[in-house]
Write an enzyme that holds these catalytic residues in place. Structure first.
Site, short mmCIF file in Angstrom:
data_model
loop_
_atom_site.label_atom_id
_atom_site.label_comp_id
_atom_site.label_asym_id
_atom_site.label_seq_id
_atom_site.Cartn_x
_atom_site.Cartn_y
_atom_site.Cartn_z
CG LEU A 1 6.56 -7.62 9.94
CD1 LEU A 1 7.87 -7.10 9.36
CD2 LEU A 1 6.16 -8.86 9.19
CB CYS B 1 6.14 0.95 7.46
SG CYS B 1 5.93 -0.71 6.79
CD GLU C 1 2.74 -8.85 10.99
OE1 GLU C 1 1.98 -9.81 10.81
OE2 GLU C 1 3.52 -8.77 11.97
CB THR D 1 -0.93 0.01 1.24
OG1 THR D 1 -0.13 -0.21 2.41
CG2 THR D 1 -2.00 -1.05 1.16
CD GLU E 1 11.38 -4.04 6.00
OE1 GLU E 1 12.51 -3.67 5.62
OE2 GLU E 1 10.33 -3.69 5.44
CB THR F 1 -0.40 -0.46 6.80
OG1 THR F 1 0.42 -1.36 7.56
CG2 THR F 1 -0.74 0.76 7.63
N GLY G 1 19.01 11.25 15.46
CA GLY G 1 19.87 10.90 14.33
C GLY G 1 19.29 11.47 13.05
NE ARG H 1 9.87 -1.08 0.98
CZ ARG H 1 8.91 -1.93 1.33
NH1 ARG H 1 7.77 -1.97 0.64
NH2 ARG H 1 9.05 -2.74 2.36
CE LYS I 1 3.31 1.96 3.30
NZ LYS I 1 2.18 1.22 3.85
N1 LIG Z 1 7.55 -4.25 5.54
C1 LIG Z 1 7.16 -4.12 6.79
O1 LIG Z 1 7.98 -4.05 7.71
C2 LIG Z 1 5.70 -4.05 7.13
C3 LIG Z 1 5.30 -4.13 8.48
C4 LIG Z 1 3.94 -4.04 8.79
C5 LIG Z 1 3.02 -3.79 7.78
N2 LIG Z 1 3.45 -3.67 6.49
C6 LIG Z 1 2.44 -3.43 5.45
O2 LIG Z 1 2.32 -4.61 4.71
C7 LIG Z 1 2.01 -4.32 3.35
C8 LIG Z 1 3.03 -4.98 2.45
O3 LIG Z 1 4.29 -4.41 2.74
P1 LIG Z 1 5.64 -5.04 2.19
O4 LIG Z 1 6.75 -4.30 2.84
O5 LIG Z 1 5.59 -6.53 2.34
O6 LIG Z 1 5.54 -4.67 0.64
P2 LIG Z 1 6.29 -5.34 -0.60
O7 LIG Z 1 6.24 -4.35 -1.69
O8 LIG Z 1 7.59 -5.91 -0.15
O9 LIG Z 1 5.36 -6.59 -0.99
C9 LIG Z 1 4.13 -6.50 -1.63
C10 LIG Z 1 4.03 -7.68 -2.57
O10 LIG Z 1 2.69 -7.78 -3.10
C11 LIG Z 1 2.78 -8.25 -4.44
N3 LIG Z 1 1.50 -8.00 -5.12
C12 LIG Z 1 0.96 -6.82 -5.52
N4 LIG Z 1 -0.26 -7.03 -6.06
C13 LIG Z 1 -0.51 -8.36 -5.98
C14 LIG Z 1 -1.61 -9.18 -6.34
N5 LIG Z 1 -2.71 -8.68 -6.89
N6 LIG Z 1 -1.51 -10.51 -6.13
C15 LIG Z 1 -0.39 -11.05 -5.56
N7 LIG Z 1 0.67 -10.30 -5.17
C16 LIG Z 1 0.61 -8.99 -5.39
C17 LIG Z 1 3.98 -7.52 -4.99
O11 LIG Z 1 4.50 -8.15 -6.15
C18 LIG Z 1 4.94 -7.58 -3.80
O12 LIG Z 1 5.79 -8.73 -3.86
C19 LIG Z 1 1.97 -2.79 3.26
O13 LIG Z 1 0.65 -2.37 3.46
C20 LIG Z 1 2.81 -2.37 4.44
O14 LIG Z 1 2.50 -1.07 4.90
C21 LIG Z 1 4.75 -3.82 6.13
#
Ligand SMILES: NC(=O)c1ccc[n+]([C@@H]2O[C@H](COP(=O)([O-])OP(=O)(O)OC[C@H]3O[C@@H](n4cnc5c(N)ncnc54)[C@H](O)[C@@H]3O)[C@@H](O)[C@H]2O)c1
Length: 433
Positions: free
Chosen positions: A150, A260, A148, A85, A152, A121, A253, A330, A263
């Site tokens: 978590l 996350c 979620e 998102t 990274e 999110t 820092g 990112r 955005k």
């Molecule tokens: N990265 C984090 O630490 C974290 C923590 C908590 C919440 N989030 C939330 O989780 C969500 C995902 O974040 P992320 O960091 O994993 O993003 P990311 O970009 O790493 O992963 C998203 C994945 O979704 C895939 N995708 C998109 N459209 C699709 C579809 N129609 N069918 C199947 N796959 C599809 C993309 O190819 C990509 O691999 C976001 O909303 C983010 O805010 C992320």
């Protein structure tokens, strides 16, 4: 239980592998064929400690597989939605196109008694709209929101032993089904909060807004410290002893970044405006502005330490990822500082243990090296921008021997100023006297 995870990025790949560890039969779906190919071979497509082992274990057990074909998810009872998102290109709002695309596609394949569980999110109000979308498409599948939290670098542990589980549900049966999914997690006594969609969505947004505010608060104090000769690290230690404040997330820092926090606070502001409540979270604009100012401050310090200009000066940039133990660049403050210095004409050599591949995609113009020693050799200034353990542990005497002139900017305030100064360095931290 048969489970699918739609979207196998930083969140979804870990979630899928963790669900298999919990004994479920899991298929992870992603539209990115290269990612699916790697995951299917048990190779993590990004750096996350513990994920390769979890993937191998799941694939070896036969309980974990990956596919690009959503039809492979059709037989699952629970479908986790973990697509991205990101921020919209020309506004602060969240881009929900991936969520909408995934839900529209799921509506065509899922069983009527299945449960779609949002983990991405999203702005408050999204889940309610998705139910309408499902019904319009003729699906009777239920929807829950299970945000979620978590981090990274700790994603595996955070998924298997989270601080809490939050379920936003429209029906108690859906909470009971989620309890079955998480039975082993709940058995350890982890708190579980069952609520409505809006509260569940807001819990995630509010948590990120709070954390971002805490970081920008201490960075605002760093700005005041810089104007007064005070030391923000000592200040943070002193106020952090107050249990109501706490010391965590009070490290001044170059601020927060990643896929996350930045955005999410912008999307929250945009959503509050839509709701006619812009003033309620207007402070988040300041939180964002303070955060971005700290990157400028690091660049200004470099200019100052190099006597008024960085043009043609050799600068070693240590770190590119937005935090250590991740390859994620990112919205990374570290990469931004490297790019800004390069933009001012500096001869930047940047290094990072895991982030060079992603950094190169965003900023191909920079000169990268995998070796910190190579980056530091003959440099006139070193800038530590991501607090990887190997940079925190650098021996100042040895670094001084490599560099042309011993100057260091500790943009994460993680080095011991006394030992670096003792080794002959001109040392500058952020917000430190
Ligand atoms: N990265 C984090 O630490 C974290 C923590 C908590 C919440 N989030 C939330 O989780 C969500 C995902 O974040 P992320 O960091 O994993 O993003 P990311 O970009 O790493 O992963 C998203 C994945 O979704 C895939 N995708 C998109 N459209 C699709 C579809 N129609 N069918 C199947 N796959 C599809 C993309 O190819 C990509 O691999 C976001 O909303 C983010 O805010 C992320």
């Amino acid at each position: 239980m048969k489970i699918s995870v739609i979207g196998c990025g930083y969140l979804g790949a870990v979630h899928a592998a963790a669900m298999a560890r919990l004994g479920h039969d899991v298929v992870g779906i992603d539209t990115d064929a290269a990612k699916v190919e790697k995951l299917s071979a048990g190779v993590a497509p990004f750096f996350e400690p513990g994920l390769p082992e979890l993937l191998s274990e799941g694939i070896g057990s036969g309980r974990l597989r990956f596919s690009t074909d959503l039809a492979d998810a059709a037989g699952a009872r629970v479908h986790f939605l973990a697509v991205g998102t990101p921020q919209l290109p020309n506004s602060d709002g969240a881009d929900l196109r991936y969520v909408h695309g995934a839900v529209d596609a799921l509506a065509r394949v899922v069983a009527p008694d299945s449960l779609i569980v949002g983990k991405s999110t999203v702005p408050v109000g999204t889940a309610g709209g998705l139910v309408d979308r499902l019904r319009t498409a003729g699906s009777r599948a239920a929807l829950a929101w299970n945000p979620e939290f978590l981090r990274e670098g700790f994603a595996v542990a955070d998924t298997l032993t989270p601080d809490r589980l939050v379920y936003g549900v429209a029906d108690a049966d859906d909470a009971a089904l989620l309890d079955e999914v998480y039975v082993d997690v709940l058995a350890t006594g982890i708190p579980r909060i069952v609520t409505d969609y809006a509260t569940a969505e807001l819990v995630k947004t509010a948590a990120n807004a709070f954390l971002a505010t805490k970081i920008s608060f201490i960075n605002a104090m760093a700005e005041i410290a810089e104007a007064t000769g005070a030391d923000v690290t000592t200040l943070a230690d002193a106020i952090g002893h107050d249990a109501r404040i706490g010391r965590r997330f009070l490290n001044a820092g170059i601020g927060f970044g990643g896929g996350c926090l930045p955005k999410d606070i912008r999307a929250f502001t945009a959503r509050a405006e839509e709701l006619g409540r812009a003033e309620s979270v207007a402070f988040l604009r300041q939180v964002d502005a303070i955060n971005l100012r700290r990157r400028e401050r690091a660049v200004d310090l470099a200019v100052e330490l190099l006597g008024g200009s960085v043009f043609e000066r050799r600068i070693a940039v240590l770190g590119l990822t937005f935090k250590p133990d991740s390859d994620d660049t990112r919205d990374s403050p570290a990469l931004d500082v490297a790019a800004r210095l390069h933009g001012l004409g500096a001869r930047v050599r940047a290094t990072d243990p895991e982030g060079i591949g992603n950094a190169r995609l965003r900023h191909p113009q920079l000169d990268y090296t995998t070796s910190a020693e190579e980056a530091l050799r003959d440099a006139e200034l070193a800038v530590l921008v991501t607090e990887w353990r190997e940079y925190r542990d650098l021996d100042p005497e040895r670094v001084a021997g490599l560099m042309a002139t011993p100057r260091v900017i500790d943009a994460r305030n993680v080095l011991d100023p006394a030992s670096w100064r003792a080794a002959g360095f001109a040392y500058r931290g952020l917000g430190r006297s």
